[in-house]
Design an enzyme around this catalytic site. Structure first.
Site, PDB file in Angstrom:
ATOM      1  N   CYS A 143     100.038  57.212  83.467  1.00  0.00           N
ATOM      2  CA  CYS A 143     100.379  56.168  84.395  1.00  0.00           C
ATOM      3  C   CYS A 143     101.378  55.727  83.560  1.00  0.00           C
ATOM      4  CB  CYS A 143      99.237  54.984  84.349  1.00  0.00           C
ATOM      5  SG  CYS A 143      98.537  54.838  82.818  1.00  0.00           S
ATOM      6  N   HIS A 185      95.434  50.444  81.518  1.00  0.00           N
ATOM      7  CA  HIS A 185      95.954  51.292  82.520  1.00  0.00           C
ATOM      8  C   HIS A 185      97.113  50.472  83.096  1.00  0.00           C
ATOM      9  CE1 HIS A 185      96.494  53.663  86.258  1.00  0.00           C
ATOM     10  NE2 HIS A 185      96.299  52.452  86.939  1.00  0.00           N
TER      11      HIS A 185
END
Length: 544
Positions: free
Chosen positions: A183, A455
């Site tokens: 990510c 994240h």
């Protein structure tokens, strides 16, 4: 002043646009000349400027710094909190349109709202640009530093070539698959894909991947990525950047493997790789795509408190890393980007040191500022820091909320400029219109979670619309969503609102680098002569 309505089409304006255009140009040109007057930067003496008389309101007779001008007569009036006097004038005279001179906003009394015309918006932008170019076209020594902008109009040959071209919907909104804790890479690639200057570079075929013979070329991979995303096909299907990930792993061991990595570290790795993989890149005075778009210059100035002599050190920069320390911020009050920039560029007191000029031990001050601003400004908010004195301990995440604007003016944080001789007493140089330092937000990289299980997501602007990119999921968002990721904003990307069109220099980069070295040596020689002169004067004073 009310905001414009969603439906801003006005048949009254469309029918009268040719009649009101001359007065519109006159009012906007006046405001543009006022905005382009000489200004002084931080720490500089006030610049001399010619006084410009502001018009007075036709109702209250007060001076209007931002007047509204009737487009059917010569009347001007204010829009104050006590009452919009321009509306009273329109009602009494029966006139339909008025313009705010600074912004170019059009008020229609028949629609009772602000209306928009693409033709008038284009005229407003062109008039403001001409006023700025006239003010910043020449340097203090008469050297031409900026080319005038000329809109491109296709000639008959270009028009014939464009007639057979098939238009492709270049929307550029496509998700990227997460290939195993990637990510961090997906967010940086989305900021690249929505970077208007980088997008124009690759879509203009400035780097053709089919003509490049370099192995594991990051620039080739980025060229293929732009072609895939902006091809107009298969928008619903996400893209897996496998070859880009492989090339990134080959570049740096710090961002290789399936472990979680830092997005800022990935950004610096990709920028260094793009610089190295661009043909013609050099170590000094490089004009590759990275240094043209992202590179700026920092200045560190140390000044003696006794003799006011100073020494300056210039360092290149690709981004700004701002600390989230709460120095001077009241408890409970949110941090701001402007406050972080002020702390970054504030003057600090140093301990007593030996001054090489006056040869005395005296206190000194140090100030870090931005010498040259890049067209694209990347700002990192340092959320991962060692909170204690033990540097061996694992870093922790700072979840403080930082408020940042959609547009920011960087003039207060640039270095003060001096005259042609470069001496402190040679006088300040005009820094140009403040609008030349305006930046607009186009991407926000967010980090959710903690340092070991976080994240990355990204907000990016595409054609004046905001979208949220969460790996392969792309959802529509708003500017408010992008500005309010409480405690999650990690990197901010701003693009300069008005670019400078510099004269084209066809000389090789090594020639320009050599000339820059010669000019720098001349400056050092002049500084040595001034130092020797001060020493001689000091010796004479000691004898007296």
């Amino acid at each position: 002043m009310p905001e414009p309505t969603l439906d801003t089409r006005c048949p009254h304006l469309a029918a009268s646009i040719d009649a009101i255009l001359p007065r519109f140009k006159s009012a906007v040109s006046w405001a543009a000349r006022v905005a382009a007057r000489p200004t002084n930067g931080p720490g500089e003496p006030p610049a001399k400027r010619r006084r410009i008389q502001h018009p007075s309101c036709a109702k209250c007779s007060l001076s209007c710094a931002s007047p509204w001008v009737c487009l059917q007569c010569h009347a001007s009036a204010c829009w104050s909190h006590a009452g919009p006097h321009i509306l009273a004038h329109l009602r009494e005279s029966g006139h339909a349109f008025a313009v705010e001179a600074k912004t170019g906003s059009i008020w229609c009394s028949r629609c009772d709202t602000i209306v928009v015309s693409k033709k008038l918006e284009a005229e407003h932008s062109l008039l403001v640009l001409r006023a700025e170019e006239k003010r910043t076209r020449f340097h203090v020594d008469g050297k031409k530093t900026r080319e005038a902008y000329v809109p491109w109009t296709p000639d008959p040959k270009d028009a014939e070539a464009l007639r057979g071209v098939t238009n492709v919907p270049c929307r550029g909104r496509r998700g990227l698959l997460n290939l195993g804790n990637t990510c961090y890479l997906n967010c940086i690639l989305q900021t690249f894909l929505n970077n208007p200057l980088l997008r124009n570079y690759y879509l203009a075929d400035r780097h053709n991947s089919k003509a490049c013979d370099r192995a594991a070329c990051v620039s080739c991979e980025l060229d293929k990525l732009f072609a895939e995303v902006y091809s107009g096909a298969q928008f619903a299907q996400p893209l897996g950047p496998t070859t880009m990930l492989h090339s990134t792993w080959l570049l740096s061991k710090d961002v290789s493997g399936y472990a979680q990595h830092d997005a800022h570290e990935c950004l610096i790795t990709l920028l260094n790789a793009l610089h190295a993989h661009t043909r013609g890149s050099t170590s000094t005075s490089c004009n590759c795509v990275v240094h043209t778009i992202f590179a700026g210059q920092l200045q560190s100035e140390v000044r003696c408190a006794r003799c006011s002599s100073h020494s300056r050190t210039l360092d290149p920069m690709l981004d700004l890393s701002l600390s989230l320390a709460r120095d001077g911020t009241p408890p409970g009050q949110a941090l701001t980007l402007e406050g972080c920039l002020k702390r970054y560029t504030r003057t600090e007191r140093l301990d007593a040191r030996d001054c090489p000029d006056c040869r005395h031990t005296a206190e000194a001050t140090k100030r870090l500022s931005i010498r040259r601003l890049p067209p694209v400004l990347c700002v990192q908010l340092k959320r991962f820091e060692h909170k204690g004195a033990d540097k061996g301990a694992a870093p922790q995440k700072i979840d403080a909320h930082v408020r940042f604007p959609a547009a920011i003016n960087m003039l207060p944080y640039v270095s003060p400029k001096t005259g042609a001789k470069g001496a402190p007493g040679s006088g300040a140089v005009d820094t140009g219109p403040p609008s030349m330092y305006d930046y607009d937000l186009f991407a926000v990289v967010c980090h959710e979670g903690q340092i070991d299980n976080g994240h990355y997501t990204c907000f990016a602007r595409s054609q004046d619309e905001w979208y949220r990119y969460d790996d392969d999921k792309v959802t529509h968002a708003t500017l408010r969503d992008a500005l309010s990721p409480h405690g999650h904003a990690y990197m901010l990307c701003y693009v300069k609102r008005r670019l400078e069109y510099r004269p084209v220099d066809l000389r090789p980069s090594y020639v320009r680098a050599r000339e820059a070295e010669i000019e720098e040596e001349k400056k050092r020689e002049r500084e040595r002569e001034r130092r020797n002169q001060r020493e001689l004067e000091q010796q004479l004073l000691d004898l007296v």
